[in-house]
Design a protein around this motif. Structure first.
Motif, PDB file in Angstrom:
ATOM      1  N   ASN A   1       0.808  -1.226   0.000  1.00  0.00           N
ATOM      2  CA  ASN A   1       0.000   0.000   0.000  1.00  0.00           C
ATOM      3  C   ASN A   1       0.841   1.277   0.000  1.00  0.00           C
ATOM      4  N   GLY A   2       1.860   1.281  -0.832  1.00  0.00           N
ATOM      5  CA  GLY A   2       2.680   2.481  -0.961  1.00  0.00           C
ATOM      6  C   GLY A   2       3.627   2.727   0.196  1.00  0.00           C
ATOM      7  N   LYS A   3       3.858   1.704   1.021  1.00  0.00           N
ATOM      8  CA  LYS A   3       4.777   1.842   2.146  1.00  0.00           C
ATOM      9  C   LYS A   3       5.759   0.680   2.171  1.00  0.00           C
ATOM     10  N   VAL A   4       6.976   0.979   2.601  1.00  0.00           N
ATOM     11  CA  VAL A   4       7.981  -0.065   2.802  1.00  0.00           C
ATOM     12  C   VAL A   4       7.985  -0.439   4.281  1.00  0.00           C
ATOM     13  N   PHE A   5       7.892  -1.736   4.548  1.00  0.00           N
ATOM     14  CA  PHE A   5       7.918  -2.236   5.920  1.00  0.00           C
ATOM     15  C   PHE A   5       9.247  -2.954   6.149  1.00  0.00           C
TER      16      PHE A   5
ATOM     17  N   LEU B   1       7.970   3.125   6.220  1.00  0.00           N
ATOM     18  CA  LEU B   1       8.498   4.304   5.534  1.00  0.00           C
ATOM     19  C   LEU B   1       7.718   4.539   4.247  1.00  0.00           C
ATOM     20  N   PRO B   2       7.409   5.795   3.942  1.00  0.00           N
ATOM     21  CA  PRO B   2       6.681   6.077   2.700  1.00  0.00           C
ATOM     22  C   PRO B   2       7.584   5.903   1.481  1.00  0.00           C
ATOM     23  N   VAL B   3       6.983   5.492   0.375  1.00  0.00           N
ATOM     24  CA  VAL B   3       7.743   5.333  -0.873  1.00  0.00           C
ATOM     25  C   VAL B   3       7.964   6.702  -1.499  1.00  0.00           C
TER      26      VAL B   3
END
Length: 242
Positions: free
Chosen positions: A176-180, A240-242
């Motif tokens: 969903n547009g985020k890096v985990f 973190l946001p992409v």
């Protein structure tokens, strides 16, 4: 202009066609909470500085007392007392350095980076101290400050090692547009008594720790527009946001 903190609540009722939007100014509440938090930080700093001041005072008084007595072993007494005083001064210096670091962290200078490679490069030097397992997905480069994020990763791995973990697994995923970025270890886990205040300043289970490490980590991640939290006693998650 003044900084404002607002809460926004949208109320939708199935019985009526209208929608109600409630906006509340909570600036005073947030400021009061921040002020209280800094009061607690100041109290803890005063306590931590007071601890080494006691042996410093006792050693200084001992030197003066033995000097007035004309003790023939005064040189040896002074040497031992000075060594003790210098050791306690070093403790205070470390405390001040850690607090300065916490209070004056630089804003991140973000550049597109390969997070998988950054994680690997940051943690591989620890392979002689703990078994590392990397589970990386293909993720796009994202804007981060490499130096600051390296500090985040190193802090987390050092916490695991110092807590007694022998194996740490680090995984990355894109959702969903985020890096985990997930850190999971096999150590004893976060003590229950500090779980709800883990990221607060001066919370630590280490005998020689100041409890600023995770506070610094949290600030760095948030300055990147991200979040850090735990999902259980052995797992940290960084978003973190992409």
């Amino acid at each position: 202009g003044r900084e404002k903190f607002l809460t926004v609540e949208l109320i939708i009722s199935p019985e009526i066609s209208d929608r109600i939007l409630i906006i509340e100014d909570v600036t005073d509440l947030v400021k009061a909470q921040k002020a209280q938090a800094w009061k607690e930080v100041a109290r803890r700093i005063a306590h931590e500085i007071k601890n080494p001041l006691t042996p410093i005072t006792l050693n200084a008084e001992r030197i003066r007392r033995q000097f007035k007595k004309g003790n023939p072993e005064i040189e040896e007494i002074i040497d031992k007392a000075v060594d003790s005083i210098l050791a306690e001064v070093e403790v205070i210096k470390r405390l001040i350095d850690e607090f300065r670091k916490f209070a004056r962290l630089p804003l991140p200078e973000k550049k597109l980076s390969d997070v998988n490679q950054l994680v690997r490069n940051s943690l591989e030097p620890f392979e002689n101290r703990v078994k590392l397992k990397f589970e990386f997905e293909d993720i796009p480069q994202i804007p981060v400050d490499k130096s600051l994020m390296r500090e985040v990763f190193i802090n987390l791995i050092e916490n695991s090692i110092e807590a007694g973990a022998t194996e740490v697994t680090v995984s990355t995923t894109l959702r969903n547009g985020k890096v985990f970025i997930v850190f999971r270890d096999n150590g004893p886990g976060i003590p229950e008594e500090i779980a709800d205040k883990l990221f607060a300043p001066y919370v630590s289970t280490k005998e020689d720790g100041w409890g600023l490490g995770l506070s610094i980590v949290k600030k760095i991640v948030e300055d990147h527009g991200g979040k850090i939290y735990t999902v259980d006693r052995n797992t940290f998650v960084i978003e973190l946001p992409v």
